[in-house]
Design an enzyme around this catalytic site. Structure first.
Site, PDB file in Angstrom:
ATOM      1  N   GLY A  11       7.806   2.989 -47.894  1.00  0.00           N
ATOM      2  CA  GLY A  11       7.868   4.099 -48.764  1.00  0.00           C
ATOM      3  C   GLY A  11       9.514   4.464 -48.665  1.00  0.00           C
ATOM      4  N   ARG A  28      10.779  -2.724 -64.141  1.00  0.00           N
ATOM      5  CA  ARG A  28      11.085  -1.345 -63.757  1.00  0.00           C
ATOM      6  C   ARG A  28      11.418  -0.240 -64.574  1.00  0.00           C
ATOM      7  NH1 ARG A  28      13.446   0.678 -59.760  1.00  0.00           N
ATOM      8  NH2 ARG A  28      11.522   1.671 -58.788  1.00  0.00           N
ATOM      9  N   CYS A  44      10.474  -9.104 -77.554  1.00  0.00           N
ATOM     10  CA  CYS A  44      10.103  -8.613 -78.731  1.00  0.00           C
ATOM     11  C   CYS A  44       9.375  -7.193 -78.484  1.00  0.00           C
ATOM     12  CB  CYS A  44       9.182  -9.674 -79.432  1.00  0.00           C
ATOM     13  SG  CYS A  44       8.650  -9.168 -81.054  1.00  0.00           S
ATOM     14  N   GLU A  45       9.972  -6.225 -77.873  1.00  0.00           N
ATOM     15  CA  GLU A  45       9.567  -4.861 -77.940  1.00  0.00           C
ATOM     16  C   GLU A  45      10.607  -4.003 -77.734  1.00  0.00           C
ATOM     17  OE1 GLU A  45       6.467  -3.626 -75.126  1.00  0.00           O
ATOM     18  OE2 GLU A  45       5.605  -5.826 -74.786  1.00  0.00           O
ATOM     19  N   TYR A  82       8.249   2.256 -65.019  1.00  0.00           N
ATOM     20  CA  TYR A  82       8.378   3.600 -64.389  1.00  0.00           C
ATOM     21  C   TYR A  82       9.395   4.148 -65.035  1.00  0.00           C
ATOM     22  CZ  TYR A  82       6.366   0.159 -61.163  1.00  0.00           C
ATOM     23  OH  TYR A  82       5.635  -0.897 -60.474  1.00  0.00           O
ATOM     24  N   GLU A 117       6.053  -0.560 -42.637  1.00  0.00           N
ATOM     25  CA  GLU A 117       5.973  -1.560 -43.677  1.00  0.00           C
ATOM     26  C   GLU A 117       7.147  -1.555 -44.918  1.00  0.00           C
ATOM     27  OE1 GLU A 117       2.197  -0.957 -45.240  1.00  0.00           O
ATOM     28  OE2 GLU A 117       1.078  -1.469 -43.319  1.00  0.00           O
ATOM     29  N   PRO A 118       8.271  -1.440 -44.612  1.00  0.00           N
ATOM     30  CA  PRO A 118       9.351  -1.275 -45.666  1.00  0.00           C
ATOM     31  C   PRO A 118       9.362  -2.347 -46.492  1.00  0.00           C
ATOM     32  CG  PRO A 118      10.292  -1.618 -43.527  1.00  0.00           C
ATOM     33  CD  PRO A 118       8.974  -1.705 -43.183  1.00  0.00           C
ATOM     34  N   ARG A 165      11.107  -2.075 -50.121  1.00  0.00           N
ATOM     35  CA  ARG A 165      12.159  -1.688 -51.111  1.00  0.00           C
ATOM     36  C   ARG A 165      13.519  -1.595 -49.923  1.00  0.00           C
ATOM     37  NH1 ARG A 165      11.796   0.936 -55.979  1.00  0.00           N
ATOM     38  NH2 ARG A 165       9.710   1.696 -55.138  1.00  0.00           N
TER      39      ARG A 165
HETATM   40  N1  LLP Z   1       2.747  -1.299 -47.712  1.00  0.00           N
HETATM   41  C1  LLP Z   1       1.885  -0.990 -48.715  1.00  0.00           C
HETATM   42  C2  LLP Z   1       0.098  -0.809 -48.233  1.00  0.00           C
HETATM   43  C3  LLP Z   1       2.104  -0.967 -50.032  1.00  0.00           C
HETATM   44  O1  LLP Z   1       1.268  -0.439 -50.945  1.00  0.00           O
HETATM   45  C4  LLP Z   1       3.570  -1.033 -50.123  1.00  0.00           C
HETATM   46  C5  LLP Z   1       4.036  -0.948 -51.773  1.00  0.00           C
HETATM   47  C6  LLP Z   1       4.399  -1.097 -49.180  1.00  0.00           C
HETATM   48  C7  LLP Z   1       4.011  -1.133 -47.918  1.00  0.00           C
HETATM   49  C8  LLP Z   1       5.974  -1.052 -49.573  1.00  0.00           C
HETATM   50  O2  LLP Z   1       6.454  -0.031 -49.998  1.00  0.00           O
HETATM   51  P1  LLP Z   1       8.085   0.019 -50.264  1.00  0.00           P
HETATM   52  O3  LLP Z   1       8.781   0.383 -48.814  1.00  0.00           O
HETATM   53  O4  LLP Z   1       8.464  -0.803 -50.964  1.00  0.00           O
HETATM   54  O5  LLP Z   1       8.140   1.295 -50.869  1.00  0.00           O
HETATM   55  N2  LLP Z   1       6.667  -1.710 -58.023  1.00  0.00           N
HETATM   56  C9  LLP Z   1       6.842  -0.475 -57.541  1.00  0.00           C
HETATM   57  C10 LLP Z   1       6.800  -0.155 -56.172  1.00  0.00           C
HETATM   58  C11 LLP Z   1       5.210  -0.632 -55.724  1.00  0.00           C
HETATM   59  C12 LLP Z   1       4.880  -0.327 -54.337  1.00  0.00           C
HETATM   60  C13 LLP Z   1       3.626  -0.808 -54.038  1.00  0.00           C
HETATM   61  N3  LLP Z   1       3.310  -0.568 -52.726  1.00  0.00           N
HETATM   62  C14 LLP Z   1       8.526  -0.349 -57.741  1.00  0.00           C
HETATM   63  O6  LLP Z   1       9.070  -1.255 -58.469  1.00  0.00           O
HETATM   64  O7  LLP Z   1       8.773   1.122 -57.766  1.00  0.00           O
END
Ligand code: LLP
Length: 415
Positions: free
Chosen positions: A227, A309, A343-344, A313, A270-271, A273
């Site tokens: 996150g 994205r 086409c949107e 979002y 669990e990073p 992004r």
């Molecule tokens: N662990 C779990 C269980 C998750 O569901 C996610 C992301 C992560 C780790 C990694 O999260 P991060 O560190 O990347 O924030 N498509 C969206 C983001 C969706 C994230 C879903 N879960 C976007 O482009 O903002």
């Protein structure tokens, strides 16, 4: 105005124009130095305790990036059998993979179990299923720490308004089901949400989660989830996630938790992004410049199928305009929307931005596109998904995924 790609030497010994000429447009380009730097930061998040950073590969599952992460000492989390297969292809052994699926079939559970990969169970109903099919088995459970956060409600994955996790109130039932099937709950995991730049919700969730962990007596690991946010407004000097401050505060919380305990489980994060967003850009060519009802548009080949994205979002990605291989910047700007070829009317990469005067033939460089860019791309409108190129640490570049071909599209049909 600044240029991130020039400040970081993003394109190594090459430039954006040369790369697009060689590999075509649109094109995802990654910078190995930036990727490694971010991996190193995440790898060092928790010191003095057993710890692994699990790269959440849904953000970017390019095989070459997975290999770099493995080399950097990261483990990984997978969301599907497909992601498990990729990780195995990249050389990850079973013990370095944590499977965190949602609402899966018994066959998908078996896919992991047969490979010796631990999986996380996300509901009481799936715990029953796991128990029925794998009595005496080992698994983790995903708990809802009660605190959610994120850049958009679609990516808040804990708290009261989400499908994810098992609530604290259901803990007794977890133990009842586990007992009935002789299950060993060896891990717990959580995930608060995505693109969080403030440490407060993450720390609050960690504290709640550690409190919940005290109810379990066979824990081998505790996984705090990912996150961590990145500065999408970097050209305006947006502050980074305060990593050092977070590290210090987290260390304090963990020491308090460990005080008086004989054994402390392995900690995991669990990073996704944070690892790969800033190390990736998306390049596209401007094919048209037009004005409609007083509004100016730069028409590019970056469709919402390449990067969804902004549409999904309302996400912001900084834009650089590149002409003859050089970033164009200065004080003279005009308001323009950068749009794609789909086409949107919602097919907008960047809405009403102040950019240097864009001309036909320019390259548009979308920053911070390394996470949830290619991994969420599609063939919508029967467009070909882009190629991916890696700029190596020594400045050279190589293709790490070829562009789709028209054969790829047609081969899926047999009539
Ligand atoms: N662990 C779990 C269980 C998750 O569901 C996610 C992301 C992560 C780790 C990694 O999260 P991060 O560190 O990347 O924030 N498509 C969206 C983001 C969706 C994230 C879903 N879960 C976007 O482009 O903002």
């Amino acid at each position: 105005m600044r240029s991130f790609t020039e400040e970081t030497g993003f394109f190594g010994n090459s430039d954006a124009e040369q790369l697009v000429r060689e590999y075509g447009s649109p094109l995802y380009v990654y910078n190995e130095n930036i990727l490694r730097e971010r991996m190193r930061e995440m790898e060092g998040l928790i010191e003095n305790f057993p710890f692994t950073a699990n790269y959440s590969i849904k953000a970017n599952s390019n095989l070459e990036i997975l290999k770099i992460a493995l080399e950097m000492g990261l483990n990984a989390d997978a969301m599907s059998p497909g992601e498990i297969l990729l990780l195995q292809k990249a050389g990850y052994p079973a013990e370095k993979i944590f499977f965190i699926p949602n609402n899966v079939s018994p066959d998908e559970m078996r896919f992991a179990v047969e490979r010796g990969i631990i999986l996380s169970i996300d509901s009481l109903s799936q715990l029953e299923t796991f128990g029925k099919h794998f009595p005496g088995g080992k698994c983790a459970v995903r708990l809802n720490p009660g605190v959610g956060a994120g850049h958009n409600e679609k990516v808040v994955t804990a708290g009261k308004k989400t499908k994810f996790g098992i609530a604290e109130a259901d803990l007794p039932q977890i133990f009842e089901i586990a007992k009935r099937y002789g299950l060993h709950i060896v891990g717990i995991n959580q995930h608060v949400g995505s693109q969080i730049l403030d440490t407060t919700p993450i720390l609050e969730a960690v504290k709640n989660f550690l409190r919940l962990s005290e109810s379990f007596d066979e824990l081998e690991f505790i996984d705090f989830g990912g996150g961590f946010g990145i500065p999408y407004h970097k050209l305006n000097d947006e502050a980074r996630f305060p990593l050092e401050e977070y590290k210090k505060e987290l260390a304090k919380v963990l020491s308090d938790y460990a005080a008086g305990k004989k054994n402390v489980p392995l900690f995991k994060t669990e990073p996704g992004r944070y690892i790969c967003a800033e190390g990736g850009v998306l390049l596209g060519r401007v094919h048209a410049v037009k004005t409609n009802s007083g509004k100016k548009y730069a028409g590019t080949d970056i469709g919402m199928n390449d990067l969804i994205r902004p549409e999904l979002y309302d996400s912001w990605h900084d834009i650089e305009v590149i002409r003859n291989g050089k970033a164009v910047y200065g004080t003279e700007t005009e308001e323009i929307s950068v749009v794609g070829n789909i086409c949107e009317s919602g097919d907008i990469v960047a809405k009403e931005r102040n950019l240097p005067k864009v001309e036909e033939g320019d390259i548009v460089c979308v920053l911070d596109a390394g996470a949830y860019g290619y991994s969420m791309s599609s063939n919508y409108n029967m467009r070909l998904r882009p190629a991916e190129v890696l700029v190596r640490a020594d400045g050279s570049h190589c293709l790490i995924r070829r562009r789709d071909t028209y054969e790829d599209l047609l081969d899926r049909f047999w009539a």
